[in-house]
Write a protein that holds these residues in place. Structure first.
Motif, mmCIF file in Angstrom:
data_model
loop_
_atom_site.group_PDB
_atom_site.id
_atom_site.type_symbol
_atom_site.label_atom_id
_atom_site.label_comp_id
_atom_site.label_asym_id
_atom_site.label_seq_id
_atom_site.Cartn_x
_atom_site.Cartn_y
_atom_site.Cartn_z
ATOM 1 N N GLU A 27 16.064 -39.180 -3.030
ATOM 2 C CA GLU A 27 16.380 -40.609 -2.911
ATOM 3 C C GLU A 27 15.785 -41.220 -1.641
ATOM 4 O OE1 GLU A 27 20.693 -40.547 -3.275
ATOM 5 O OE2 GLU A 27 20.512 -41.007 -5.428
ATOM 6 N N GLY A 28 14.501 -40.971 -1.419
ATOM 7 C CA GLY A 28 13.789 -41.589 -0.290
ATOM 8 C C GLY A 28 13.741 -40.755 0.966
ATOM 9 N N GLU A 29 14.565 -39.710 1.059
ATOM 10 C CA GLU A 29 14.547 -38.849 2.244
ATOM 11 C C GLU A 29 13.339 -37.901 2.196
ATOM 12 O OE1 GLU A 29 16.662 -38.966 4.807
ATOM 13 O OE2 GLU A 29 17.880 -40.564 3.934
ATOM 14 N N GLN A 30 12.999 -37.326 3.329
ATOM 15 C CA GLN A 30 11.920 -36.353 3.418
ATOM 16 C C GLN A 30 12.483 -34.937 3.379
ATOM 17 O OE1 GLN A 30 8.520 -37.064 3.487
ATOM 18 N NE2 GLN A 30 9.335 -39.100 2.972
ATOM 19 N N ALA A 95 15.276 -34.578 9.882
ATOM 20 C CA ALA A 95 16.064 -35.282 10.893
ATOM 21 C C ALA A 95 15.841 -36.796 10.728
ATOM 22 C CB ALA A 95 15.643 -34.804 12.276
ATOM 23 N N PRO A 96 16.746 -37.585 11.119
ATOM 24 C CA PRO A 96 17.923 -37.198 11.921
ATOM 25 C C PRO A 96 19.171 -36.876 11.094
ATOM 26 C CG PRO A 96 17.758 -39.581 11.859
ATOM 27 C CD PRO A 96 16.595 -39.064 11.063
ATOM 28 N N LEU A 97 19.145 -37.153 9.767
ATOM 29 C CA LEU A 97 20.373 -36.996 8.984
ATOM 30 C C LEU A 97 20.641 -35.556 8.557
ATOM 31 C CD1 LEU A 97 20.161 -40.203 6.747
ATOM 32 C CD2 LEU A 97 21.432 -39.846 8.881
ATOM 33 N N PHE A 98 19.573 -34.820 8.279
ATOM 34 C CA PHE A 98 19.726 -33.442 7.814
ATOM 35 C C PHE A 98 20.755 -33.310 6.685
ATOM 36 C CE2 PHE A 98 18.194 -32.749 12.224
ATOM 37 C CZ PHE A 98 17.058 -32.019 11.919
#
Length: 312
Positions: A27-30, A95-98
């Protein structure tokens, strides 16, 4: 971030390749990494920022095919019994959410039987009161095959089943064996035929069955054979018309062998169709009658004069 599909086969056959699936939507994260574990030990990882991005680790019972593996699936080559266990997939974003997704499931590895079950014992013909005794044996496997007996497509009662001890070979394989033992009754036959079926299965991986069938053979004196009553004392009456000492009543037969070794009695001839039928059945079987006061015994088949004199 969410799961799209996670899949670890519940059952795998020894020697086959197995695919583990770990599909997700970032959903858009790497993506930072995907890691696979067995019983808490890492055996495969995919990290896009590394080179090469794939890396597998030695683990007893687990062989990764890197050519057929990527960031959403792992292929294990020719799994063996040591590959049995819990498998976990862990997905981690950058990062930063992991953000993390974790899911696990257990895979069981089995060794399937080589061949179909075999049935020993049994007869092609049964008489009411005969003992039905068969044994079903499935080839060696891990785990042992589950055996089930059916009588005319109905599962056999528990008190008909005979259990046998298990024998394990040097590779841990077990031969499954289950007996079937009961006394043949009229209700066991459908249109004079009895079908016995042994089914062997290991979950959905192995399902085989073998059939045994037998027909019911009418007893020589049917109404009496089914009574299964021991022979009773015989009484005689002299007949001036024939010179024969016919038996007072029919002998209650215990089984066919007893019938061959014992006198077969018949009621004094009174013209009724049923008694004529039973008398002729006894005559055709070669049963014996007392024929003179001296109590000497003659086979009916050897005494044509006597046979003709009966006139029934």
């Amino acid at each position: 971030m969410k799961w799209v599909r996670f899949s670890v086969p519940t059952w795998a056959s020894r020697g086959e390749d197995v695919r583990l699936t770990c599909d997700y939507d970032l959903e858009g994260e790497q993506l930072y990494s995907v890691k696979w574990y067995k019983a808490g030990r890492e055996f495969y990882r995919y990290v896009p920022g590394d080179w090469p991005p794939q890396q597998s680790f030695s683990l007893h019972g687990v062989q990764v095919d890197e050519v057929r593996s990527n960031h959403k699936m792992v292929t294990l080559r020719k799994v063996n019994l040591d590959a049995d266990g819990r498998y976990k997939c862990e997905v981690l974003t950058e990062a930063p959410l992991f953000k993390t997704l974790v899911r696990s499931s257990i895979m069981h590895v089995v060794e399937l039987p080589r061949g179909v079950p075999q049935v020993t014992g049994g007869q092609s013909e049964y008489r009411l009161g005969d003992t039905v005794n068969l044994t079903c044996t499935a080839p060696r496997s891990i785990p042992p095959a589950s055996l089930t007996w059916y009588i005319n497509n109905q599962e056999a009662p528990q008190d008909y089943l005979v259990s046998y001890p298990s024998h394990v070979d040097h590779e841990g394989r077990v031969e499954a064996k289950l007996g079937l033992l009961f006394r043949a009754e009229r209700w066991h036959f459908v249109e004079d035929n009895m079908t016995l079926r042994c089914s062997a299965s290991i979950h959905s991986l192995y399902e085989k069955e073998v059939l045994h069938s037998g027909i019911v053979v009418e007893p020589l004196v049917p109404a009496l054979l089914e009574d299964q009553i021991s022979a009773s004392t015989l009484a005689f009456q002299e007949s001036a018309r024939t010179g024969i000492f016919p038996f007072q009543k029919f002998l209650k037969l215990h089984n066919r062998r007893a019938a061959r070794e014992t006198f077969t009695g018949v009621s004094y001839i009174d013209g009724r169709e049923e008694r004529r039928r039973r008398l002729w059945a006894a005559i055709r079987a070669g049963f014996v009658f007392h024929t003179e006061p001296g109590n000497r015994i003659h086979h009916i088949s050897q005494n044509l004069k006597l046979l003709n004199s009966l006139k029934v």
